[in-house]
Design a protein around this motif. Structure first.
Motif, short mmCIF file in Angstrom:
data_model
loop_
_atom_site.label_atom_id
_atom_site.label_comp_id
_atom_site.label_asym_id
_atom_site.label_seq_id
_atom_site.Cartn_x
_atom_site.Cartn_y
_atom_site.Cartn_z
N UNK A 144 0.82 -1.22 0.00
CA UNK A 144 0.00 0.00 0.00
C UNK A 144 0.85 1.27 0.00
N UNK A 145 2.06 1.19 0.54
CA UNK A 145 2.96 2.36 0.53
C UNK A 145 3.44 2.69 -0.88
N UNK A 146 3.23 1.78 -1.83
CA UNK A 146 3.60 2.05 -3.22
C UNK A 146 2.54 2.89 -3.96
N UNK A 147 1.36 3.07 -3.34
CA UNK A 147 0.28 3.82 -4.00
C UNK A 147 0.69 5.24 -4.39
N UNK A 148 1.34 6.02 -3.51
CA UNK A 148 1.74 7.38 -3.93
C UNK A 148 2.72 7.37 -5.11
N UNK A 149 3.63 6.40 -5.12
CA UNK A 149 4.58 6.29 -6.24
C UNK A 149 3.84 6.01 -7.54
N UNK A 150 2.89 5.09 -7.50
CA UNK A 150 2.13 4.76 -8.71
C UNK A 150 1.26 5.94 -9.13
N UNK A 151 0.65 6.63 -8.18
CA UNK A 151 -0.15 7.82 -8.51
C UNK A 151 0.73 8.87 -9.20
N UNK A 152 1.91 9.09 -8.64
CA UNK A 152 2.86 10.03 -9.25
C UNK A 152 3.17 9.60 -10.69
N UNK A 153 3.43 8.30 -10.87
CA UNK A 153 3.78 7.79 -12.20
C UNK A 153 2.65 8.00 -13.19
N UNK A 154 1.42 7.71 -12.78
CA UNK A 154 0.28 7.84 -13.69
C UNK A 154 0.04 9.29 -14.08
N UNK A 155 0.28 10.20 -13.15
CA UNK A 155 0.15 11.63 -13.46
C UNK A 155 1.29 12.07 -14.38
N UNK A 156 2.50 11.61 -14.12
CA UNK A 156 3.66 12.04 -14.90
C UNK A 156 3.77 11.39 -16.27
N UNK A 157 2.96 10.36 -16.53
CA UNK A 157 2.88 9.84 -17.90
C UNK A 157 1.81 10.60 -18.68
N UNK A 158 1.07 11.46 -17.99
CA UNK A 158 0.02 12.23 -18.64
C UNK A 158 -1.29 11.46 -18.77
#
Length: 190
Positions: free
Chosen positions: A149-163
């Motif tokens: 669950x601590x990986x959620x912010x990283x994945x959210x960041x990635x999805x935003x930064x891929x546009x």
């Protein structure tokens, strides 16, 4: 460079990867020794291949990107997943593997709610999938689930930064995964 890292994170934490990983983690908890190879293959088929088969097919034909970026094209691609999760629930239940049957129901329920959201707005299926797997692993294992669950912010960041998404769409995805999975676990109480 930042976008490339975001793409790598998006692939590594994509639903075919996390769904299969979650299934294998739950299989370990089932403590099954007979037909282990069959169950591993079935988990990969039901959780990593079948749910995304229509997207894989279109990607191979060059008609879409692997993340199905266009919201309007997404709804029909939920059908293989919903079918696969239903079949897997029956398959694992018939084999006496109740934890994997519950996992299939959680994947089905989350996918169904995501489908309804997708009809109106774009929502992060990536983040929802990781939240679902994290909740399942937390329920069955405790601390390792918190690590997922601590990986959620990283994945959210990635999805935003891929546009692909906004932060609101990733938060919505996380909430769907967390809430629907928690409700499924409360109702089925494995």
């Amino acid at each position: 460079m930042r976008q490339r890292i975001a793409e790598i994170v998006s692939y590594v934490l994509s639903n075919p990867v996390t769904g299969g990983f979650g299934g294998l983690a739950i299989l370990y908890k089932e403590a099954v020794l007979n037909n282990l190879a069959l169950y591993i293959v079935m988990i990969i088929f039901f959780y990593s291949i079948l749910p995304f088969s229509s997207v894989y097919y279109l990607r191979l034909k060059g008609k879409t990107d692997i993340f199905m970026s266009e919201r309007s094209r997404r709804p029909r691609h939920f059908i293989p997943g919903l079918l696969g999760y239903t079949l897997s629930a029956f398959f694992f239940k018939s084999r006496g593997m109740s934890l994997l049957a519950v996992t299939s129901v959680a994947y089905f329920s989350t996918s169904l709610v995501l489908l309804f959201f997708t009809l109106k707005t774009k929502i992060s299926i990536h983040v929802s999938g990781l939240a679902t797997v994290g909740m399942l692993i937390y329920y069955f294992y405790g601390l390792p689930g918190l690590i997922v669950l601590m990986l959620l912010p990283l994945l959210a960041w990635a999805r935003v930064n891929t546009g692909e998404h906004t932060y609101l769409q990733t938060v919505l995805g996380a909430l769907v995964g967390l809430i629907v999975t928690a409700l499924t676990l409360m109702m089925l109480n494995p």
